[in-house]
Every structure is written in C-alpha cells, then in structure tokens.
Design an enzyme around this catalytic site. Structure first.
Site, short mmCIF file in Angstrom:
data_model
loop_
_atom_site.label_atom_id
_atom_site.label_comp_id
_atom_site.label_asym_id
_atom_site.label_seq_id
_atom_site.Cartn_x
_atom_site.Cartn_y
_atom_site.Cartn_z
N HIS A 168 0.89 -1.05 0.10
CA HIS A 168 0.15 -0.02 -0.06
C HIS A 168 0.95 1.12 -0.17
CE1 HIS A 168 -3.88 -1.72 0.27
NE2 HIS A 168 -3.68 -2.54 1.13
N GLU A 182 -15.63 -5.93 4.23
CA GLU A 182 -14.99 -4.71 4.44
C GLU A 182 -15.86 -3.55 4.65
OE1 GLU A 182 -12.31 -4.17 1.47
OE2 GLU A 182 -13.11 -5.54 0.22
N ARG A 201 -5.15 -4.34 8.54
CA ARG A 201 -4.97 -2.97 9.14
C ARG A 201 -3.72 -2.11 8.47
NH1 ARG A 201 -6.27 -2.26 14.58
NH2 ARG A 201 -7.10 -4.12 15.76
N ARG A 243 -9.68 5.50 -3.57
CA ARG A 243 -9.14 4.23 -2.82
C ARG A 243 -9.17 4.97 -1.30
NH1 ARG A 243 -7.85 -0.16 -4.75
NH2 ARG A 243 -7.58 -0.35 -7.06
#
Length: 889
Positions: free
Chosen positions: A146, A515, A590, A722
């Site tokens: 990420h 999610e 996380r 995002r």
C-alpha cells in the site's frame, strides 16, 4: 531532574546533533543566504505556535516573496530535518528497548514478553499452561505494498547508516578522536542525502514493490528472526518454562506484493509467477550465505553413526554434507534465474520443497547433539533452522487478492459458454446449487475451446490464468486467496471452483474479506451459511481464515462506526466457529493510520473480543509501517516479540465480555456517529469539491508512490477514491477527517445525558475495546490542527460553499476535542503519553512551514500548465509532511 526528563535528554541531544549537522551542510552547499532564510522561517514557526495569528502573518510574509527555486530548497530543508528527527526518535526507542526501559504512558516502548510473563504469573497461570499455549501459537505478518511509504530506498539506506552512527556515538568508551570521526561520517551521510533527489520519479512496478519487500527480509528480518527467538527462549527460561522444541518459530511472513490484483491492472498472472520465482531465488541466495558460514564453522570430525553412514569415513563429515547442500542451493538459484529470464532450465537437482533442505540440516543437528557438541548445534545451525521454519524455501507465502465481481464474471462467461444461462443473473440459491454440484463432479467443466472463445476475454482470462499459476507453483509458496468485497457464501465457493477448473491439486485456502459496514454486519450469517453446507465444512474442518477490513469500512461509516462493526463481526464469527467446532483465524487488514485500524500492537490485540485471538493472529503491515517496525533488526526484534507476547496475553487472559449496557451504549454512539459522518461525506454537495480544491488529493496522483492507481475508476466521487489517498489527503492538511468525523457528535450526545455519561466513563475505564478507541482518537486529535486546514482554505478557495463546509468541519473538530476532554478529564491531549506529545511539538516548527509552502505551491501550480521546479517542490512537501506525521495512510 525527573526520570522522564532523563529519558528525554539523549533524544533531545540526538535531534540537536542532527539539526546542527544539517545546518552545516546547508551552509556549505547552498550558502549563508539559504541557511538564514530557513532559520528565520523556523524561528517564526516556533513563535507562531506560541503567539498565535500575528506571528502566522509574519511566517506567511516570509514565504510569499520566495521564488520557485528557493521554495524548493526551503521545502527540502524542512523535509530533511523531519526525516532526521524520525531517525533520532526511532534510535531512542532502540536505546530504551536495550535497557528494558520505557516512557511512562508510551505503548510503543512496552517491555514485551518479560512484562507479560510476570503478569501471567501474578494471575496464577501455570508455566505448563503457558508452554501449551505457546507451542501452537501462530503470528503471521503480511507485508503489503500500500503506497504510503514515500521515502526512496536509496535514502532509507542512508538513514539506516545514520542510525548506526548514533548507536556508535552512544558508546560509553568512545574517545575524542573516534567521536570526531563519527561526526564527520554523519555529516557526509547528511550531505549525501541532501545531494540526492528525494522524490521517486517513476512509479514502481508490482515486481519493484515485491523486491522492496524482499530487501526488508534480506537486510533486517533475516537477522531479526533468530535474534528474537533467542530472546524469547531466554525470557521463557527465566520464567521457569520448559524449553520448546528447537525448531519452534511462532512467526511467519506472507506478502501481497505481486499478488494483490484488486483494482490494480498492473498485477497480472505473469507478474505473480515472476514474483514467486524471484522469492525462491532470494531464499536460495540467503540460505547459501548461511551455508557458507556453516562450512567455515563445522570443521569438527566427531560425528554420529547416522551421519558417517551418509558420508563414509571422513575427517570433516559435516562439511561433506554442507558442500552437497551448497551445490543444490546453487542449482536452485540458477533454475529460478533461468525461469525468470525465459532461458532453458539447467540440469541438476535443486531444492523444490522446504523439507528437503530441513532434512539435511537436521541430520547435522542430530549428529552434533549425539556426540556431545550440542553447544555448537545451538549456534548458527540453530539460527538457520529457525530461519527455515519461518521463511521456508519460498521466503514468503504470497497471497492472491481479487475482487468478488471478477470471479462472478469469469463463472458467468463459463455458464454462458455451456448454454446454462448467466451465472451473474442467478440468485444465491441457484449459484450455490451449481457451485456445489460442480465441486463434487469428477468431470472437467470446460474444454480447451472455451479458452479460445470470445467469452474468455481479457478480464476473464486473467482470473483463469491466475488460477493456472496457482496450479503450477504448488502450495509451499502460496498463502491465502483473499476475496475483497465478499458478501455471500457463493463468493467463497466460486473461488474454490475456479481453482478446481484450473487443476489446482492442493487448493489455496479461500479467505473472504468483509470490509463494508453491511458486509461486516452480515459476516457471521454469511459464514454460518457456509458451515451449514456439509461439503464446505469438511473442507475447512482443520481451520478457516476470515479477513476483517478496516480501511473501506472506515471510509464507508467513519472510524467509530467501523470500529464497532469490526468488533461485532469478530464476536459473531468467533461464536459461529466455536459452535461448529472449526478453528478460526482472524486476518486483520490494518494500516498505519487510526482510521485504518493503526494502533500499538498490545492495545490492538487486547481490545479484540474475548476468544477471538485464541493463539492465532494474521495482520497486514502496510506502507511506511513496514520500515518503522521492521526496517532495522533491533527494532524488528522488539516488534516481533511484542506480537508474540500480546498474542499470548490475549489468548490466556482475554478481555472481559462487554456488559449489556455497554453494548447498548456503543450502539447508540455508533448510530449517531455514522449518521453524522455520512451527513457530510455522502450528503454535503460541497465535500467532493472541497477535498479536491483544499487538499492535495488531485496532486497525490503525481507522486509515484505505488503501482496501484489512486482510483478504482476514472471520474466519480468519493466512492471511486481508494481508502489510502482518502486518508492521506486529509492528513496532509492536518484535518484528519476520516479518523474523527461523527465520533465527536456521538460523544457529545452521550456526555450531555447524565445516564449515558456515567456509562461512557465506565466503558472508558474498564472496557479495553473502548479504551483503545479513546486512546487512538486522542492521538489523532493531537496531530490534527484546524488552523493549518484554515491556511489551505485561505490560499486555495474563495468558493462560499467550500468556505462554509470548512467552517463546519473545523467547528466539529473543536467540538470533538472538547468532548474528549470532558470524557477523559485531562486538560491537554496526550497528558498520558508525553513521548507522543513531545514528538509532535518538536516537529511542528518544521511541518508548519511545509504546510504553508504546500498551499502556496498548489496555488501556483494550478495557475500554470506545468512547472517542473514547482512540481518537485510540491512532492517534497507531501513527502516531508508524511515524514513529520508518520502514520499517514
């Protein structure tokens, strides 16, 4: 002087030292004029913090007249200092870990396993029970790509060298000549960093990201794993706990780098295959280095009959075996090289399974112990065995992640080809009947003609080719197949069938990722429906993994609503799997920021529902967090031990069940919070334009942070953005909106009601989950600054609707801070965490000018088509602010 002040002194000295050396470099490289400009701005920033708006006007007045080139150099200077401050702070934590000291109230310097074992003893938990819990204990950390790591690898290397020099300067026996030499080397490194372009100019490919993950293992974790195991072994021995098996390693690593294709068109089956091969190459290379060291050490001639039967008479039987191991590792490495490069694969017997290498090393281990040389077996050989049990011969287990609708589309193409209709149009019952029938069928579902048909188009073909890579690679280097946006039982069965179609003999475990708020709320029912299917239950009887999403749920419902939904989902899942007698592993997605579930390890694990940890935990480690927690061996040792200690503690002394009135109160808080959050994010028409005008959300796409696009699709509103840039953009202007919006209104409503007030305070005092919520909220509010957000508005917008919304958001932020004060009874944020408070204050005089510079640069750039100097300066401010605030995305 207090103990706390004594603890702070070395950190302050290091910050001062690094600042002095940076100043000397600025003078030398850019002249007194730039140095004086930077110093004048810094002093004005300090004064603006203490004296308010009048001095802020002065600070802005110092920046406005600067030309473009000077703006760039000033931005670089302040950004560089913030990176140096991070080095000093991380080094100081290493210093405290070595001394087994900690800052009062600082969860990042908990004492780890020693503290936990002492507490378990106090609670009367027997050593044998601790040992029985530790034996199957499993902590798996999943490195992800990420894009919140803004620092270039070449600079990270220089920063690590600076940290090493600070450690040398700590030596009590250092003399004046050595001290001078170390200072000189430190200045050289700071000069080298100053002379290096800090901005990554080209977006990394998924393979580049994977190589970065491999480098973290090579440079840090390869050393840290055996060290942490020795530390754990020593702590267990001191606590009177019998030794665990020599090959016991409760820590494993996995990766999403090169496997996470959710919304990233750059991750293809070809990329995944290459990453898997490169990982095996790196593993072979690392084991080769270990074997060369063992060849140098194991020169003894005394050996067991078992070993001599293998080698024949020899004065150096251990080296005979190790030479054979070395040759096979070299062949393995050459074979991986050839496969990556598309060359003919060389002949020879390499290692294809971890067990093959393990058997060779265990033969040496048994022999050494049999002939009275156990102390030698407990040296580097034991370290290598532990590495092998942790990393295998594949280095990492690669997860595959894909969005559920892509699987639906692939199966839809197949059913249409077979003349069965459109799978995507069927209801859930029809889908399940088809999937279960085909999972039990022995005939192939499709023939080769399907792959040549028009229905097998690009996206469908990519899904099927990914499954073919899974089939050809075998199970050892593969982890979980994660389904993002999972919502139903058929989403899980679909991936099982797709693997069967591809001929996967030992399928990857299929892990649904829940999610969104609705999916989290329905997670228990979804998995119960699966476990009620006999065929499915039999397949997962040894264990099921379920992933809990943090970022998208927070983007959907806000921090508080997402946190309660995540807690409730874990409770429901834990009860469902206990009822069915199937072990459950929860996989926590996380990140570093609060809205992505970021919190200290112990706090995070001890705030989970009772029974949900149960000796098994899987957690993503994302972006800049990987470097901060695992980039240096000594820091990695501490953080790995923390995970083992916290998992042990959460398993043996889980938190109490929340009272019924706490649950009711939490639901009331959540209802108010979600409504308040969505009122702004979904319903205020000015929100999107405010985000794209006042924050650098649009400009973030210019920064080559990662291989994934910033948006799932072009255009669109908040739903297309995002979760990472959504958080990153608000962090840059210090509004931190995703982490608190809605929560303040919920707390205010509770605190204004006498009955709710008593309940909420009771929750904050006695419920670990709610304590964690409050602590995380306090930390993020300490970093928030409405004044900074106002700077951006003043410079970047004159739209009355945007100005209105900005006023509303700043008022709500102030109200949230007031509500938190009322709840905790503390006058200042972070009164209970002096380290964090000091860390923020020391950075403010450097981040403030960067914020003002960033707003100015955004304004200037928006008036021009293109300007390389201004673009570079803007990217420097983004990177500098991220370094100053640390947990950015």
């Amino acid at each position: 002087m207090s103990v706390e002040q004594d603890q702070h002194a070395p950190l302050r000295d290091n910050v001062r030292l690094l600042g002095e050396e940076l100043g000397a470099v600025l003078r030398e490289q850019s002249g007194e004029r730039l140095y004086d400009t930077v110093e004048t701005i810094r002093q004005a920033a300090v004064e603006s913090r203490s004296e308010g708006e009048m001095e802020l006007t002065r600070l802005r007045g110092l920046l406005d007249p600067l030309d473009d080139d000077t703006l760039l150099e000033v931005a670089r200077a302040f950004s560089q200092f913030l990176n140096l401050a991070n080095i000093a702070e991380q080094h100081h934590r290493e210093r405290l870990h070595r001394r087994h000291e900690r800052y009062p109230g600082d969860p990042d310097t908990d004492q780890g396993l020693r503290q936990v074992l002492a507490e378990l003893k106090q609670k009367g938990i027997e050593p044998q029970r601790i040992r029985e819990t530790l034996t199957p204990l499993s902590v798996e950390l999943v490195l992800t790509a990420h894009p919140t790591e803004v620092t270039r690898r070449t600079l990270i290397r220089k920063y690590d060298q600076m940290a090493d020099l600070l450690a040398e300067l700590d030596r009590p026996d250092i003399n004046a000549e050595e001290h001078h030499g170390l200072r000189q080397r430190l200045r050289e490194l700071i000069l080298s960093a100053w002379a290096t372009d800090e901005i990554r100019r080209e977006r990394p490919t998924p393979v580049d990201e994977a190589k970065w993950g491999f480098a973290v293992i090579e440079q840090s974790l390869w050393k840290a794993v055996p060290r942490v195991m020795r530390d754990i072994e020593a702590e267990l021995g001191q606590a009177g706990i019998d030794a665990l098996p020599a090959d016991w390693v409760p820590i494993r690593f996995a990766s999403w780098m090169g496997g996470d294709r959710d919304g990233n068109p750059n991750v293809t089956a070809t990329v995944t295959r290459e990453v898997l091969l490169l990982a095996r190459w790196m593993a072979a290379d690392l084991y080769l280095r270990d074997v060369e060291n063992l060849l140098a050490d194991l020169s003894m001639h005394r050996a067991s009959d078992e070993l001599l039967a293998r080698t024949g008479p020899s004065h150096e039987p251990y080296r005979v075996v190790l030479r054979g191991v070395r040759d096979r590792l070299k062949i393995t490495r050459r074979r991986m090289e050839a496969l990556v490069e598309g060359r003919p694969v060389p002949e020879g017997e390499g290692f294809t399974e971890g067990r093959q290498l393990l058997d060779e090393l265990l033969l040496l281990d048994r022999s050494l112990r049999a002939v009275g040389l156990g102390a030698i077996a407990d040296g580097e050989l034991k370290d290598t065995l532990r590495r092998l049990n942790c990393f295998g011969i594949t280095l990492l287990c690669l997860d595959i992640r894909q969005e559920s609708t892509r699987h639906t589309a692939a199966l839809d193409a197949i059913t249409r080809y077979l003349g069965l209709g459109g799978y995507g149009e069927w209801d859930e019952g029809q889908k399940q009947r088809f999937l279960l029938a085909e999972l039990e069928s022995r005939r192939p579902l499709v023939d080769e003609a399907f792959y040549r048909s028009d229905l097998c188009d690009g996206d469908v073909r990519e899904v099927l080719e990914t499954c073919q890579v899974i089939a050809e690679q075998g199970p050892e280097g593969l982890g979980a197949y994660v389904i993002s946006m999972a919502a139903s039982a058929s989403d899980v069965l679909a991936v099982q069938l797709l693997q069967k179609i591809a001929g996967v003999r030992r399928p990857m475990r299929v892990v649904p990722l829940f999610e969104t708020l609705d999916d989290l709320n329905n997670a228990g029912d979804t998995m119960a429906a699966l476990l009620d299917i006999p065929l499915y239950k039999q397949r997962v009887i040894d264990g099921q993994e379920v992933m809990i999403g943090y970022s998208d749920s927070a983007k959907d419902a806000g921090f508080l609503g997402a946190a309660w939904a995540q807690f409730s989902a874990q409770e429901a899942l834990t009860k469902t799997f206990q009822k069915h007698g199937v072990p459950l592993t929860l996989f926590h997605g996380r990140g570093g920021s609060i809205s992505r579930g970021g919190s200290p390890t112990r706090m995070a694990l001890l705030s989970q529902p009772p029974g949900s940890v149960a000796g098994r935990i899987r957690v993503t480690e994302q972006g800049e967090v990987i470097r901060f927690k695992y980039g240096r061996p000594s820091v990695a040792v501490y953080n790995l031990e923390q995970y083992v200690a916290a998992t042990l503690e959460a398993t043996l002394v889980p938190p109490r069940e929340p009272d019924a009135e706490w649950r009711a109160q939490m639901q009331k808080l959540t209802d108010v919070s979600v409504a308040g959050y969505r009122q702004v994010v979904r319903e205020d028409p000015a929100l999107v334009s405010y985000l794209r005008t006042v924050t650098p959300e649009t400009e973030l796409s210019r920064l080559a942070l990662g291989s994934r696009p910033a948006r799932r699709k072009t255009g669109g509103g908040i739903e297309s953005l995002r979760a990472i840039p959504w958080v990153f953009a608000w962090t840059q202007i210090r509004l931190m909106l995703p982490a608190w919006l809605g929560t303040g209104a919920a707390l205010e409503a509770a605190l204004d009601d006498p009955e709710d007030l008593a309940t909420v305070r009771d929750m904050a005092e006695r419920w670990p989950f709610f304590q964690g919520v409050v602590d995380m909220l306090e930390m993020v509010l300490a970093k928030a600054d409405p004044r900074v957000a106002a700077w951006y508005e003043e410079r970047l917008t004159d739209d009355p609707e945007q100005t209105r919304l900005g006023d509303v958001l700043r008022q709500r932020l102030a109200s949230t801070v007031d509500a938190l004060h009322r709840l905790t009874g503390r006058e200042d944020l972070l009164d209970n965490n002096p380290v964090m408070r000091w860390s923020i204050r020391v950075r403010d005089p450097y981040t403030d000018p960067l914020h003002l510079l960033q707003a100015e640069l955004m304004a200037r750039l928006r008036d021009r088509d293109s300007d390389p100097v201004l673009e570079s300066a803007l990217m420097v401010t983004i990177a500098g602010i991220a370094a100053g605030l640390r947990n950015t995305g």
